[in-house]
Write a protein that holds these residues in place. Structure first.
Motif, short mmCIF file in Angstrom:
data_model
loop_
_atom_site.label_atom_id
_atom_site.label_comp_id
_atom_site.label_asym_id
_atom_site.label_seq_id
_atom_site.Cartn_x
_atom_site.Cartn_y
_atom_site.Cartn_z
N GLU B 239 -2.41 -17.40 6.24
CA GLU B 239 -2.34 -16.48 5.08
C GLU B 239 -3.68 -15.77 4.77
OE1 GLU B 239 0.10 -16.17 2.45
OE2 GLU B 239 1.38 -16.87 4.13
N ALA B 240 -4.90 -16.39 5.47
CA ALA B 240 -5.96 -15.82 5.22
C ALA B 240 -6.21 -14.48 6.19
CB ALA B 240 -7.32 -16.64 5.58
N GLY B 241 -5.31 -14.46 7.14
CA GLY B 241 -5.08 -13.27 7.98
C GLY B 241 -5.10 -13.54 9.54
N ARG B 437 -14.98 -15.14 11.45
CA ARG B 437 -14.99 -13.78 11.89
C ARG B 437 -13.68 -13.53 12.67
NH1 ARG B 437 -20.23 -13.99 13.01
NH2 ARG B 437 -19.82 -15.12 14.91
N GLU B 440 -10.98 -12.80 10.02
CA GLU B 440 -11.36 -11.63 9.45
C GLU B 440 -11.06 -10.45 10.31
OE1 GLU B 440 -15.47 -11.54 7.89
OE2 GLU B 440 -15.01 -13.44 6.97
N ASP B 441 -11.19 -10.36 11.50
CA ASP B 441 -10.93 -9.42 12.32
C ASP B 441 -9.34 -9.24 12.71
OD1 ASP B 441 -13.54 -8.74 13.02
OD2 ASP B 441 -13.67 -10.21 15.12
N SER B 443 -7.16 -10.33 10.24
CA SER B 443 -6.79 -9.71 9.13
C SER B 443 -6.97 -8.27 8.95
CB SER B 443 -7.16 -10.49 7.88
OG SER B 443 -7.49 -9.58 6.90
N TYR B 444 -8.11 -7.62 9.39
CA TYR B 444 -8.54 -6.31 9.33
C TYR B 444 -7.47 -5.47 10.15
CZ TYR B 444 -11.60 -2.49 8.66
OH TYR B 444 -12.00 -0.99 8.22
N TYR B 446 -4.55 -6.29 11.29
CA TYR B 446 -3.39 -6.29 10.55
C TYR B 446 -3.08 -5.09 9.59
CZ TYR B 446 0.91 -8.35 8.15
OH TYR B 446 2.21 -8.56 7.54
N GLN B 447 -4.09 -5.05 8.64
CA GLN B 447 -4.02 -4.39 7.71
C GLN B 447 -4.03 -2.72 8.03
OE1 GLN B 447 -3.82 -5.05 4.53
NE2 GLN B 447 -3.61 -3.08 3.76
N LYS B 448 -4.82 -2.54 9.26
CA LYS B 448 -4.69 -1.15 9.69
C LYS B 448 -3.51 -0.77 10.18
CE LYS B 448 -9.20 0.46 10.65
NZ LYS B 448 -10.54 0.66 11.63
N ALA B 548 -20.35 -19.40 4.46
CA ALA B 548 -21.20 -18.71 5.77
C ALA B 548 -20.62 -17.38 5.70
CB ALA B 548 -20.49 -19.31 7.02
N LYS B 549 -21.48 -16.62 6.42
CA LYS B 549 -20.93 -15.12 6.46
C LYS B 549 -20.24 -14.69 7.56
CE LYS B 549 -24.59 -12.14 7.93
NZ LYS B 549 -25.85 -11.48 7.91
N TYR B 551 -18.61 -11.66 9.00
CA TYR B 551 -19.08 -10.53 9.77
C TYR B 551 -20.30 -10.35 10.36
CZ TYR B 551 -19.55 -9.08 5.10
OH TYR B 551 -19.81 -9.29 3.66
#
Ligand code: B12
Ligand SMILES: Nc1nc2c(ncn2[C@@H]2O[C@H](COP(=O)(O)OP(=O)(O)OP(=O)(O)O)[C@@H](O)[C@H]2O)c(=O)[nH]1
Ligand SMILES: [Mg+2]
Lengths: 143, 551, 317
Positions: B239-241, B437, B440-441, B443-444, B446-448, B548-549, B551
């Motif tokens: 769900e987080a991507g 990371r 996030e990659d 998920s990004y 997928y969105q694109k 934690a960050k 990206y």
């Protein structure tokens, strides 16, 4: 004058206890890829923390993301905290799971715009461009 | 095939026993034309590959399912995640769900409860009872299950960082129903690592959190042998991507960390691992999802057998709950969501899930209304009773496409787990932000794909309609927060505060040491110490986690 | 918050809004930048110490700074931080992520944090960062800490703005060699081995001591997440600062910093002028680039001289 080099500085904040950050991170990255400098606060921030950070960083817009349903409390509190910190003029743009009935009300309280799930990211970017451009012109006194 | 020694052995050793103990639901299973529905379809002549990689249901490597008869024996548990507002109102919803035919409960708590704040805490403002039941003391827990026999209904609690406290409250509430811990079934999620990478309700740093979790596992293996002590979740990661591969790989990497922790705490794999369950996502890529579940079962069995030397088949079996993919649902043309959920639920069933939550059509708009929850539940029931897919075990086995995809998924998942091992294990990979990371990659990306139209989402980027009627929004009681705070103030005033202070002091000592915290938390809970008070003590000992960050 | 006098006054009154806005005006190259900078040359600038913290990605620089802030705050000091992250060369955007580690101090008005992007400049960054540092000092910050990822030349130059440079390494990151190649290790006054609880820390320390033994450079063992070794680090910083102030090295370094800043400003101003001339008549500029460059600079100087002569003839009479 060098202002064109940077499209704008933006803070993306997640106020409250909500942990849904998928959308906020997508927005943060999209803004970066659109030429913005983005400061992301991470989850679980108080409205005051977000406001003071926005002021210190002198951002050109604040973006807030809330999906847990507490937007009616949290968005106005960020606006209030910004106002108190002399940043009431910074445009605040919100997003998340926000019922239609609440949007009008929140905009009346001063939210610049609110986007709910399914909004094309490009639409959101356009709004940030417009809001920050206007703000930066004021900031740098460009007539 | 009928004479093949492996098949004969399976029939004799595995199937027969099961049929004796758990007869199938019907004497005969038939298709609409009246033809018999085969229990287990098999290749005419099984080759080595079939026998070693696919095999028979209920037997290592469990590719075809964890039980020999699967849904012919028993349908999956229909379990809808729900909870909101006060304990009392959640209790009403649970009773409604039970009346409608759900067979297990799944409790949602509000965010303050999940993050260890009492309802009167400054940070709880506006969040009390909003997305789940607010629990401050065990009194609330008692109200939550009022009139629901805890020895009969299996309950799953989505609680992680403060799982030990909620479990303690559950035990004390059951006591009031006259039940002993040993009589209680159910599950606590207790899966802390995915909180750091996907779900966000962490409190303490990873190491002390894992200690709390092993304390639970250890205590339950003694006192609550029927209880599932952890539900390792790929669901939230997805769900987080994440992708499907990442979902399983990260969940397994988390699970391996837990198994290692439990083993080094002196527990026997064959004793505790049968009480580890999993929780996965069923998304829209129908065939890949089916392959994913099958690959996951096979890989987990291998991991348990080879890496952890588990001998008991119970410890090698991947038993999992499934929820359909919330992120795939749209706020546009909401009725389309019913169709998506149907496909996803079907993939979960064809993938052999043990229990299932189907999302509601209004998922992307609001907490589900009673009407839409009913439709969601009916969706499962239609698959179970009308579709006929339950009459035969693992119907996709032997399909070139599904088998190749299953192999491919297994390889990819395995490779990603290897990368995490190489990075020093899951905790290190989380602390360095590697896992975040990766998610996030994906998920990004997928969105694109949605943005560019490369990925079609009906009603969103294709076949849109401009006129939208907004469906009814679920309204939560405006006075919940106020009432809850009043109730809490009352309890604080009436309880034996001396005893509370003593219990907290003891707990602090134990938390600093090595002894199991469970008995001390139970004592604290019993004298109405609040969740927030207990968490504050633990925070002072363990510290708090900072994000934690990625990206 | 747009009037220059108001902003300058605000800086001295520690007003966050004024400090933030002043830095933006300079960073964005707003015409009012000069007016602000002219008015903030306070004496106190000499009294404050500027600490540069650099090192490879993810070694724990921000976490260390977060702990140093806490340390200085318990001693009552007001702390400034300039955290620099690279801009994306493709989009020009940046994710400024250091601050997330310091959110603990978000409500503390005596912790002034500013995130900055490199904005793809080969020059100019030093000028903006130095100005930000000075603004913070004028608002009462001491020390001011600059964080950069120590990989590129721009980042190394920025660290050159500091009185004291701290290099942060961590075991297992595998970028030691790159760091040594980049020459950062030579400008470090203190080397921190962070994540000291992780395997490989001891051998990294040994390796460093080997490299550094001829040079007076402290190696500090730190576990930033547990605040272990932070006191030590702060003491080491304090000690070097005191010694250098006594020996006069401090003043020398400050002079050097000033020169860096001036050169950076000059190059930056030249760059814009040259670019605009090139763009105006590209046809004029074919042939040997060196010769063209020479001519351009001569031209610019002549024009500037003419202008000056016209504006202030008395200087030339
Ligand atoms: C994914 C998801 C999760 C994931 C979150 C993973 C993560 N790290 O983000 C997991 C599984 C962990 C999760 C957990 C929970 N969830 Co949830 N979740 C969702 C879900 C399915 C999708 C959200 C999503 O990420 N969509 C994809 C992104 C890209 O979309 P988006 O965030 O909406 O962003 C878009 C716009 O909103 C906007 N936008 C978003 N942020 C910003 C910021 C700015 C500045 C701008 C301009 C725009 C903008 O732009 C984006 C692009 O269009 C929604 C339902 C749904 N379909 O929307 C429920 C939902 C949000 N969850 C819900 C709930 C209740 C929970 C829990 C609280 C349940 C519980 N009791 O435990 C937990 C707790 C989590 C927590 N820590 O807070 C409810 C909230 C109910 C409400 N508001 O009334 C929802 C609506 C589901 C439901 N119908 O019940 N969830
Ligand atoms: N094990 C361990 N991890 C640490 C320690 N200090 C920091 N970290 C972790 O290292 C990661 C990076 O920390 P940061 O402080 O963001 O590192 P940084 O050098 O500022 O990173 P960049 O600005 O991205 O270059 C985080 O996940 C920290 O939690 C430590 O002492 N031990
Ligand atoms: Mg950093």
């Amino acid at each position: 004058m060098d202002i064109q080099r940077c499209r704008g500085r933006v803070l993306i904040g997640k106020p409250g206890l909500d942990g849904h950050d998928r959308g906020a991170k997508i927005i943060a990255r999209s803004l970066r890829d659109d030429g913005f400098e983005v400061i992301y606060t991470g989850i679980r921030r108080t409205p005051e923390e977000i406001a003071l950070t926005a002021i210190q960083e002198d951002v050109d817009a604040v973006g807030l993301s809330v999906l847990s349903g507490a937007h009616n409390e949290l968005f106005p509190e960020v606006l209030r905290a910004l106002h108190q910190a002399k940043g009431g003029d910074i445009p605040v743009i919100g997003g998340g799971i926000i019922p239609r009935e609440d949007i009008q009300h929140l905009k009346e309280l001063g939210m610049y715009e609110i986007f709910t799930t399914g909004t094309p990211v490009q639409t959101i970017l356009n709004t940030f461009r417009e809001a920050t451009e206007r703000y930066r012109q004021k900031k740098h006194k460009i007539p | 095939m009928n004479e093949h020694p492996a098949f004969v052995e399976w029939k004799e050793r595995v199937l027969k026993k099961t049929l004796e103990r758990f007869p199938e639901r019907q004497k005969e299973f038939k298709t609409d034309s009246g033809l018999p529905a085969e229990r287990l379809a098999l290749p005419e002549t099984p080759d080595e590959k079939y026998l070693s990689k696919i095999g028979f249901p209920g037997q290592y490597p469990f590719t075809r399912g964890v039980q020999p008869t699967m849904y012919r024996g028993r349908l999956w548990t229909m379990r809808q995640y729900a909870g909101f507002s006060s304990a009392e109102e959640s209790n009403k919803r649970y009773r409604y769900l039970l009346e409608q035919g759900t067979t297990g409960l799944s409790v949602a708590f509000d965010l303050p409860t999940q993050i260890g704040y009492d309802s009167d805490h400054k940070l709880s403002r506006g969040e009390v009872g909003r997305v789940g039941a607010a629990i401050d003391t065990f009194d609330d827990m008692e109200a939550l299950f009022n009139g629901i026999p805890l020895d009969k209904v299996s309950t799953s609690m989505t609680i992680n960082s403060p799982a030990a406290i909620l479990l303690a409250m559950y035990v004390v509430a059951a006591e009031k129903q006259g039940l002993k811990p040993a009589q209680l079934g159910g599950t606590v999620q207790n899966d802390i690592l995915k909180e750091y990478i996907a779900r966000g309700t962490y409190i303490f740093p990873p190491h002390p959190s894992i200690r709390l979790m092993t304390d639970i596992i250890e205590w339950c293996s003694r006192e609550m042998p029927q209880f599932n002590t952890v539900s390792v979740s790929g669901y939230h990661i997805r769900e987080a991507g994440s992708t499907a591969v990442q979902e399983i790989a990260f969940a397994f990497a988390n699970a391996c960390t837990y198994v290692e922790a439990a083993v080094s705490a002196g527990l026997n794999v064959d004793v505790f691992a049968p009480h580890m369950t999993f929780f996965f996502n069923a998304s829209s890529d129908f065939l890949e999802e089916i392959a994913k579940f099958r690959a996951a079962r096979r890989l987990w069995a291998k991991l348990m057998k080879e890496r952890f030397r588990a001998k008991d088949p119970g410890a090698q079996k991947l038993r999992f709950h499934t929820q359909t993919a919330g992120y795939s649902l749209t706020a546009q043309q909401v009725d389309n969501n019913i169709v998506r959920v149907t496909l996803q639920a079907l993939a979960a069933v064809l993938g052999g899930t043990q229990s299932l939550h189907t999302n509601s059509r209004d998922e992307a708009i609001t907490l589900p209304t009673e009407d839409s929850v009913r439709t969601a539940l009916r969706t499962q029931q239609i698959i179970a009773y009308e579709s006929g897919v339950c009459n035969t075990v693992d119907p996709f086995a032997g399909s070139y496409c599904i088998e190749n995809m299953t192999d491919r998924m297994e390889q990819e998942i395995s490779a990603l787990i290897g990368r995490i091992d190489a990075a020093g294990g899951m905790i290190a990979a989380i602390e360095s932000g590697f896992v975040q990371r990766q998610i996030e990659d994906s998920s990004y990306a997928y969105q694109k794909q949605i943005e560019s139209g490369e990925r079609v989402v009906i009603g969103l980027n294709k076949y849109q309609e401009s006129e939208e009627v907004s469906p009814p929004v679920f309204q939560i009681n405006k006075f919940t927060e106020e009432n809850q705070i009043m109730k809490l103030a009352n309890i604080r005033a009436k309880r034996d505060n001396q005893r509370v202070r003593k219990a907290l002091a003891r707990l602090e000592d134990v938390a600093r040491g090595k002894e199991n915290v469970m008995p001390y938390i139970i004592e604290a809970v019993r004298c109405y110490t609040t969740l927030g008070e207990i968490c504050d003590v633990l925070r002072s000992v363990f510290g708090v986690y900072e994000e934690a960050k990625g990206y | 918050m747009n009037d220059i006098d108001e902003i300058v006054k605000g800086i001295y009154l520690k007003e966050p809004r004024a400090i933030g806005r002043a830095i933006s005006i300079i960073e964005d190259g707003d015409q009012r930048a000069g007016a602000i900078l002219k008015q903030i040359n306070a004496k106190s600038i000499q009294d404050s110490t500027i600490v540069g913290i650099t090192g490879p990605i993810g070694t724990g620089k921000s976490t260390i700074i977060n702990q140093l802030i806490a340390h200085y705050r318990t001693q009552g000091g007001r702390v400034g931080i300039v955290a620099i992250d690279p801009s994306s060369p493709v989009s020009g955007g940046a994710l400024l992520g250091d601050r997330i580690r310091m959110m603990r101090h978000a409500m503390d008005k005596d912790v002034v944090i500013r995130s900055m992007a490199t904005r793809g400049k080969q020059g100019g960054l030093c000028a903006s960062a130095a100005a930000a540092v000075r603004i913070m000092i004028c608002s009462g910050c001491n020390p001011v800490i600059i964080e950069t990822v120590g990989v590129g030349q721009a980042e190394i130059d920025v660290v050159g703005l500091a009185d004291i440079t701290v290099l942060v390494l961590a075991p297992g990151a595998g970028d030691e060699i790159q760091v040594m190649k980049a020459g950062i290790i030579e400008i470090a006054d203190i080397v921190v081995v962070n994540k000291a609880e992780c395997p490989g820390a001891d051998s990294l320390i040994m390796e460093l001591e080997n490299v550094l033994h001829q040079r007076n450079c402290a190696v500090c063992r730190v576990i930033a997440r547990e605040a272990y070794g932070i006191e030590n680090l702060a003491t080491a910083i304090g000690k070097i600062d005191r010694e250098r102030r006594k020996s006069g090295q401090f003043t020398g370094k400050r002079k050097q910093i000033r020169e860096t800043e001036i050169i950076d400003c000059a190059i930056e101003m030249m760059r814009d002028e040259i670019r605009s001339r090139l763009q105006e008549c590209p046809g004029n500029y074919t042939g040997d680039p060196r010769a063209i460059a020479r001519k351009l600079i001569d031209d610019i100087c002549v024009t500037e001289l003419d202008m000056l002569k016209r504006k202030r003839p008395e200087v030339f009479s």
